[in-house]
Design a protein around this motif. Sequence first.
Motif, PDB file in Angstrom:
ATOM      1  N   PRO A  78       0.802  -1.226   0.000  1.00  0.00           N
ATOM      2  CA  PRO A  78       0.000   0.000   0.000  1.00  0.00           C
ATOM      3  C   PRO A  78       0.837   1.279   0.000  1.00  0.00           C
ATOM      4  CG  PRO A  78       0.185  -0.824   2.235  1.00  0.00           C
ATOM      5  CD  PRO A  78       0.948  -1.792   1.356  1.00  0.00           C
ATOM      6  N   HIS A  79       0.221   2.347  -0.494  1.00  0.00           N
ATOM      7  CA  HIS A  79       0.734   3.708  -0.345  1.00  0.00           C
ATOM      8  C   HIS A  79      -0.441   4.625  -0.047  1.00  0.00           C
ATOM      9  CE1 HIS A  79       4.846   3.060  -1.745  1.00  0.00           C
ATOM     10  NE2 HIS A  79       4.374   2.363  -2.766  1.00  0.00           N
ATOM     11  N   ALA A  80      -0.166   5.717   0.662  1.00  0.00           N
ATOM     12  CA  ALA A  80      -1.192   6.735   0.898  1.00  0.00           C
ATOM     13  C   ALA A  80      -0.506   8.080   1.064  1.00  0.00           C
ATOM     14  CB  ALA A  80      -2.016   6.401   2.142  1.00  0.00           C
ATOM     15  N   ASN A  81      -1.195   9.127   0.601  1.00  0.00           N
ATOM     16  CA  ASN A  81      -0.738  10.501   0.800  1.00  0.00           C
ATOM     17  C   ASN A  81       0.721  10.717   0.371  1.00  0.00           C
ATOM     18  OD1 ASN A  81      -3.218  11.579   1.885  1.00  0.00           O
ATOM     19  ND2 ASN A  81      -2.798  10.303   3.680  1.00  0.00           N
ATOM     20  N   MET A  82       1.038  10.219  -0.815  1.00  0.00           N
ATOM     21  CA  MET A  82       2.353  10.440  -1.405  1.00  0.00           C
ATOM     22  C   MET A  82       2.193  10.437  -2.921  1.00  0.00           C
ATOM     23  SD  MET A  82       5.442  11.075  -0.349  1.00  0.00           S
ATOM     24  CE  MET A  82       5.430  10.447   1.347  1.00  0.00           C
ATOM     25  N   GLU A  83       3.015  11.254  -3.602  1.00  0.00           N
ATOM     26  CA  GLU A  83       3.020  11.272  -5.065  1.00  0.00           C
ATOM     27  C   GLU A  83       4.304  10.575  -5.517  1.00  0.00           C
ATOM     28  OE1 GLU A  83       0.457  14.418  -6.766  1.00  0.00           O
ATOM     29  OE2 GLU A  83       1.712  15.726  -5.527  1.00  0.00           O
ATOM     30  N   ILE A  84       4.164   9.523  -6.302  1.00  0.00           N
ATOM     31  CA  ILE A  84       5.278   8.626  -6.608  1.00  0.00           C
ATOM     32  C   ILE A  84       5.507   8.576  -8.113  1.00  0.00           C
ATOM     33  CG2 ILE A  84       6.130   6.264  -6.424  1.00  0.00           C
ATOM     34  CD1 ILE A  84       4.402   5.987  -3.889  1.00  0.00           C
ATOM     35  N   ILE A  85       6.745   8.826  -8.510  1.00  0.00           N
ATOM     36  CA  ILE A  85       7.145   8.811  -9.908  1.00  0.00           C
ATOM     37  C   ILE A  85       8.248   7.776 -10.084  1.00  0.00           C
ATOM     38  CG2 ILE A  85       8.202  10.144 -11.795  1.00  0.00           C
ATOM     39  CD1 ILE A  85       6.594  12.090  -9.044  1.00  0.00           C
ATOM     40  N   SER A  86       8.079   6.876 -11.030  1.00  0.00           N
ATOM     41  CA  SER A  86       9.106   5.881 -11.353  1.00  0.00           C
ATOM     42  C   SER A  86       9.656   6.184 -12.742  1.00  0.00           C
ATOM     43  CB  SER A  86       8.528   4.468 -11.312  1.00  0.00           C
ATOM     44  OG  SER A  86       8.086   4.136 -10.014  1.00  0.00           O
ATOM     45  N   TYR A  87      10.964   6.465 -12.804  1.00  0.00           N
ATOM     46  CA  TYR A  87      11.635   6.757 -14.073  1.00  0.00           C
ATOM     47  C   TYR A  87      12.499   5.557 -14.429  1.00  0.00           C
ATOM     48  CZ  TYR A  87      14.559   9.047 -17.574  1.00  0.00           C
ATOM     49  OH  TYR A  87      15.210   9.369 -18.736  1.00  0.00           O
ATOM     50  N   ILE A  88      12.218   4.929 -15.565  1.00  0.00           N
ATOM     51  CA  ILE A  88      12.903   3.701 -15.945  1.00  0.00           C
ATOM     52  C   ILE A  88      14.217   4.051 -16.639  1.00  0.00           C
ATOM     53  CG2 ILE A  88      12.655   1.460 -17.046  1.00  0.00           C
ATOM     54  CD1 ILE A  88      10.445   2.317 -14.927  1.00  0.00           C
ATOM     55  N   GLU A 141      13.569 -12.523 -18.184  1.00  0.00           N
ATOM     56  CA  GLU A 141      14.286 -13.753 -17.855  1.00  0.00           C
ATOM     57  C   GLU A 141      15.740 -13.513 -17.458  1.00  0.00           C
ATOM     58  OE1 GLU A 141      13.237 -17.022 -17.723  1.00  0.00           O
ATOM     59  OE2 GLU A 141      11.210 -16.185 -17.841  1.00  0.00           O
ATOM     60  N   SER A 142      16.378 -12.463 -18.006  1.00  0.00           N
ATOM     61  CA  SER A 142      17.824 -12.321 -17.799  1.00  0.00           C
ATOM     62  C   SER A 142      18.319 -10.897 -17.544  1.00  0.00           C
ATOM     63  CB  SER A 142      18.572 -12.885 -19.010  1.00  0.00           C
ATOM     64  OG  SER A 142      18.186 -12.205 -20.190  1.00  0.00           O
ATOM     65  N   GLU A 143      17.527  -9.866 -17.843  1.00  0.00           N
ATOM     66  CA  GLU A 143      18.011  -8.488 -17.741  1.00  0.00           C
ATOM     67  C   GLU A 143      17.566  -7.823 -16.442  1.00  0.00           C
ATOM     68  OE1 GLU A 143      16.938  -6.164 -21.126  1.00  0.00           O
ATOM     69  OE2 GLU A 143      17.940  -7.499 -22.560  1.00  0.00           O
ATOM     70  N   ASP A 144      18.506  -7.091 -15.808  1.00  0.00           N
ATOM     71  CA  ASP A 144      18.163  -6.279 -14.641  1.00  0.00           C
ATOM     72  C   ASP A 144      17.256  -5.117 -15.053  1.00  0.00           C
ATOM     73  OD1 ASP A 144      19.590  -7.767 -12.806  1.00  0.00           O
ATOM     74  OD2 ASP A 144      21.338  -6.439 -12.785  1.00  0.00           O
ATOM     75  N   LEU A 145      16.471  -4.666 -14.095  1.00  0.00           N
ATOM     76  CA  LEU A 145      15.676  -3.443 -14.216  1.00  0.00           C
ATOM     77  C   LEU A 145      16.290  -2.395 -13.306  1.00  0.00           C
ATOM     78  CD1 LEU A 145      13.125  -1.598 -14.627  1.00  0.00           C
ATOM     79  CD2 LEU A 145      12.031  -2.967 -12.818  1.00  0.00           C
ATOM     80  N   ARG A 146      16.618  -1.225 -13.847  1.00  0.00           N
ATOM     81  CA  ARG A 146      17.077  -0.105 -13.031  1.00  0.00           C
ATOM     82  C   ARG A 146      16.087   1.037 -13.170  1.00  0.00           C
ATOM     83  NH1 ARG A 146      22.214   4.005 -13.869  1.00  0.00           N
ATOM     84  NH2 ARG A 146      21.879   5.191 -11.937  1.00  0.00           N
ATOM     85  N   LEU A 147      15.676   1.593 -12.052  1.00  0.00           N
ATOM     86  CA  LEU A 147      14.757   2.721 -12.063  1.00  0.00           C
ATOM     87  C   LEU A 147      15.059   3.671 -10.923  1.00  0.00           C
ATOM     88  CD1 LEU A 147      11.332   1.953 -10.441  1.00  0.00           C
ATOM     89  CD2 LEU A 147      13.105   0.206 -10.496  1.00  0.00           C
ATOM     90  N   LEU A 148      14.673   4.913 -11.100  1.00  0.00           N
ATOM     91  CA  LEU A 148      14.673   5.889 -10.018  1.00  0.00           C
ATOM     92  C   LEU A 148      13.252   5.998  -9.514  1.00  0.00           C
ATOM     93  CD1 LEU A 148      16.887   8.831 -11.354  1.00  0.00           C
ATOM     94  CD2 LEU A 148      17.598   6.774 -10.126  1.00  0.00           C
ATOM     95  N   GLN A 149      13.071   5.775  -8.212  1.00  0.00           N
ATOM     96  CA  GLN A 149      11.756   5.940  -7.615  1.00  0.00           C
ATOM     97  C   GLN A 149      11.779   7.198  -6.763  1.00  0.00           C
ATOM     98  OE1 GLN A 149       9.147   3.309  -4.668  1.00  0.00           O
ATOM     99  NE2 GLN A 149       9.117   2.538  -6.769  1.00  0.00           N
ATOM    100  N   ILE A 150      10.868   8.101  -7.083  1.00  0.00           N
ATOM    101  CA  ILE A 150      10.833   9.441  -6.495  1.00  0.00           C
ATOM    102  C   ILE A 150       9.509   9.623  -5.762  1.00  0.00           C
ATOM    103  CG2 ILE A 150      10.843  11.912  -7.048  1.00  0.00           C
ATOM    104  CD1 ILE A 150      12.333  11.008  -9.717  1.00  0.00           C
ATOM    105  N   TRP A 151       9.587  10.007  -4.490  1.00  0.00           N
ATOM    106  CA  TRP A 151       8.383  10.275  -3.703  1.00  0.00           C
ATOM    107  C   TRP A 151       8.326  11.774  -3.390  1.00  0.00           C
ATOM    108  CZ3 TRP A 151       7.444   6.146   0.684  1.00  0.00           C
ATOM    109  CH2 TRP A 151       7.451   4.860   0.118  1.00  0.00           C
ATOM    110  N   ILE A 152       7.206  12.382  -3.739  1.00  0.00           N
ATOM    111  CA  ILE A 152       6.970  13.805  -3.491  1.00  0.00           C
ATOM    112  C   ILE A 152       5.843  13.947  -2.473  1.00  0.00           C
ATOM    113  CG2 ILE A 152       6.292  16.005  -4.540  1.00  0.00           C
ATOM    114  CD1 ILE A 152       8.943  15.031  -5.624  1.00  0.00           C
ATOM    115  N   ILE A 153       6.059  14.784  -1.462  1.00  0.00           N
ATOM    116  CA  ILE A 153       5.021  15.040  -0.462  1.00  0.00           C
ATOM    117  C   ILE A 153       3.925  15.898  -1.101  1.00  0.00           C
ATOM    118  CG2 ILE A 153       4.512  16.076   1.785  1.00  0.00           C
ATOM    119  CD1 ILE A 153       7.549  15.671   2.430  1.00  0.00           C
ATOM    120  N   PRO A 154       2.666  15.463  -1.076  1.00  0.00           N
ATOM    121  CA  PRO A 154       1.588  16.247  -1.706  1.00  0.00           C
ATOM    122  C   PRO A 154       1.270  17.501  -0.900  1.00  0.00           C
ATOM    123  CG  PRO A 154       0.667  14.362  -0.568  1.00  0.00           C
ATOM    124  CD  PRO A 154       2.167  14.215  -0.477  1.00  0.00           C
TER     125      PRO A 154
END
Length: 231
Positions: free
Chosen positions: A58-68, A108-121
């Motif tokens: 779960p998440h609540a009261n947060m703005e979340i951006i995932s940049y791949i 099956e074989s490749e890593d995933l890299r992402l930046l996960q950004i949380w902004i306070i609303p």
Amino acid sequence: MIKVLKKENMGVSNLAWLKSRFHFSFAEYRNPKNINFGVLRVLNDDTIHPKSGFDTHPHANMEIISYIVNGEITHKDSMGNSEVLKRGEVQYLSAGDGIYHSEHNFHESEDLRLLQIWIIPPQKSLARLYGSHKFTEDQRNNKLLNIVSSQNGDAPIKIYQDVNIYVSEFDKDFEFDIKKDRQVYFVLIEGNAEVNGETLNFGDAMELVDEDKLKVNPITKSHILFIEMKK
């Protein structure tokens, strides 16, 4: 004021399926002097290994951006959304009074890299938002691309908070004007560059407060993201 943040001094976690670098206090990394930068609460540089990921949570009261950055992410949530996103693409949500979602790397074989950004609303229990945008490489190649803005801004992705998020992949110098009473959190995702006269390597970051310009001179072709916000 400029503050350079070297990746070697950031919090880290290395689990069997997940490797993370924490720009701010998160999970097992606890530093009371490093909780946030303005409304930026979380910036995690995550590498998720193949056939693993974050199960439903779960998440609540947060703005979340995932940049791949690399690989592909599969997102599912309690609002019925399900999709796969790849390099340079963005998934976002404003969790409002509550949302459940999962994020997996089913490759099956490749890593995933992402930046996960949380902004306070700007306030609690706002209406929930979800969306994504499949930006192209050409949109950010030697161009400054505004990927996220406030509801009053011009970016394709609009959240509630008064922020702008920009990305670029470039091998040319550029400058960005920082308006009065605004500040910037800068991340060098890939490459090497001089930023306001300081040398940054991939994974490093910088805080800019009471500065009127962001000046970036790439040493090698660089991939950057920065968040512009009120002080």
